[in-house]
Each structure stands twice: as structure tokens, then as C-alpha cells.
Design a protein around this motif. Sequence first.
Motif, PDB file in Angstrom:
ATOM      1  N   ASP A 257     -11.835 -74.549 -89.198  1.00  0.00           N
ATOM      2  CA  ASP A 257     -11.028 -75.551 -89.221  1.00  0.00           C
ATOM      3  C   ASP A 257     -11.529 -76.732 -88.635  1.00  0.00           C
ATOM      4  O   ASP A 257     -11.978 -76.906 -87.612  1.00  0.00           O
ATOM      5  CB  ASP A 257      -9.666 -75.311 -88.521  1.00  0.00           C
ATOM      6  N   ARG A 282      -6.830 -71.343-100.836  1.00  0.00           N
ATOM      7  CA  ARG A 282      -6.456 -70.308 -99.982  1.00  0.00           C
ATOM      8  C   ARG A 282      -7.414 -69.049 -99.939  1.00  0.00           C
ATOM      9  O   ARG A 282      -7.317 -68.254 -99.378  1.00  0.00           O
ATOM     10  CB  ARG A 282      -5.015 -69.832-100.180  1.00  0.00           C
ATOM     11  N   ASP A 298      -7.585 -67.445 -94.699  1.00  0.00           N
ATOM     12  CA  ASP A 298      -6.783 -67.423 -93.209  1.00  0.00           C
ATOM     13  C   ASP A 298      -6.959 -66.338 -92.411  1.00  0.00           C
ATOM     14  O   ASP A 298      -6.615 -66.228 -91.349  1.00  0.00           O
ATOM     15  CB  ASP A 298      -5.419 -67.673 -93.396  1.00  0.00           C
TER      16      ASP A 298
END
Length: 334
Positions: A257, A282, A298
Motif C-alpha cells: 500500500d 483487486r 488483498d
Amino acid sequence: MSGRARALVLAVAVVVLAGFAVAYAAAAGRRDDGPGGAVDLALGGRLLFVRDGRVASATPGAPAGPVTVSGLTCQRFYAAAGTGVCVVVRPGPVPSTYAVVVDRWGQEVRRVQSAGIPNRARVSASGRMVSWTVFVTGDSYNTGGFSTWTGILDTRTGYAVPNMENIQLYIDGKRYRSADVNYWGVTFAADDNRFYATVSTRGRTYLVEGDYGRWEARALRENAECPSLSPDGTRLVFKKRVAPESSPRPWRLHALDLATMRETPLAEPDSVDDQAAWLDDRTVMYGKGGDVWAVPADGGGAPRLLLRDAASPALATAPAGAGHTGAAASMSAR
């Protein structure tokens, strides 16, 4: 050997070769919609990849679905917004390596000569900026026996940097100079000016953030290789060394991130030695074991097979209607 015997051997050889040709054509007919035909690099939603050395396209997530194979041969490939880069070695008395820029139909529009083994390729989201990496041998400063050359081409201005090793590098805020600096795995931001890449020097690797217009790069963190920037520009996926190279799983894919600099290991447990690409905001995709796989970015979920017998994945995107922006600074510093 008599003339009759030679004729018999020749006849048998012709029959055998003809049999191979028929078998290959039949296999290709079962596997491909149009071998040697045109693949539209700007047909949004199609997955582009390399199969058996040729650029092909298919529907994502359909491992057994129809495939269209073009006549464009590449060792490494990537495309965005109707611009492709094909890194290829041309045979000859002295084999030559080229980064070949192609249009949406795979027609050559520019080539830059390089040297070595094709390794990485990227095109910015707008189609303007192109980069490639090759492994080369013979650099005396490199005790490992090989180094990398990474080139960058601005397709709007035509300005090409065959090897970016002279970019001004900053580590820990200080100007850094060393004969063994190597770059690879460039990925571009949406403004066509900012980019990320890997740099190695003195046995360490760093993730760097670069400014194309100012021709400088600064190290962000260690142990992050082959970055790939998400479509929304908020995260990087990279491979991180988690074990010695001699171990069966030396690499692990991680997501970073950029706002918090927090990294997350992805659910792919196997070692992946590839520059991942993004299927969407994603999901990332990558080559593994001769196939293309995908995994959530993720850290959750599980890997899934996208395509068999495939490498160098890229999601085809249509060119934007607006003109290109960014990267307008002078190149005089180079």
C-alpha cells in the motif's frame, strides 16, 4: 548407399515430415481459432499472452476456451491502449535482440536494438511509455556473471534510453554511485512520468520510485523486485525474497500500500519469478509453471488458473480518447 536406397530414405523422410505437419495443423486447429491471424491488442477485456512464442488472446478465466493466435513472435510481451512491446531475439551469425513496438494489429512501428535475453516488458496505461529488460553477460563488474539492461522509450517524442543505468539514483536521501548498479522491472504511473522499478547494487535490491522528466530515482525500501502498479495507482505488487535462492520457494508475491507502506503477502504459496500484471484493481496475474494464474491482491482467497500454456499476460485496453499527458520535462540532463 545406392541411389535407390537414398531415394527410399528421402521418400520416408518426406512422409514422416508430412505426418508431423498434419498432426501439428490438426492440434493447432483444435487449440486455436486463427493461428497466424490478427489479434487486436486494443480489444478491451481480452487477455493477451505469449503461447509457443507467439502473441495470442483469449477470454480471461476460460482455461479451455477458444484462443486466437497471431503471427507476432516474442520472447516477452506486454500491451496497453493499443500499443505493444515485443522483446525478441532474431537469429543470425550474431543473434540480435530488439524491443519492437507494435500497433494494435501487431504491425511494427519502431524497434530499439538491445543485447541479451528478454526478461521483462511493460507499457504505460496510455500506451505512450514503453520499457523492457534483458539479461546480459560479460560485464566485468558483475561477479554473478550477468547484469541487466533496461530501456525506456517515449513513443510520443521518439526518445529512447537503451540502458537506464545512468539515471541519478538516491539511496537514504544521498546521491548514490556504483559501477554495479542494475535496473529491471519498470512499471509506469498514469501520468506517464512517474515510474517504479528494481535496482540492485552491492548485493542488495531496492524498490525505487523514478521521475522520468527529471531523470532521477530514489529508493523506497529494500527487498522488493519486479513491481507492478495497480490500475488505480494505490498499490504495488512485487516479488520478495523470503528464503535463500537455493530453497524451493525463494520468492513470495506481496502487495504494498503506497499510502501506508504496509505490505501484505498474497495467497499464492509457490515461488513466482515473474513481473505480475493486474487483471483488475483487486486481482493480479502472473506466469507460473508454464501457465497463467491469478490471485486476489488483498492477501485473501486462493490462486486460480487463468490460462494453460501461457506467459507474459496483459489485459487488453482500448486507447483513451483524450491526448497523452505528462513527461513534458526537458531531457537535456541526460
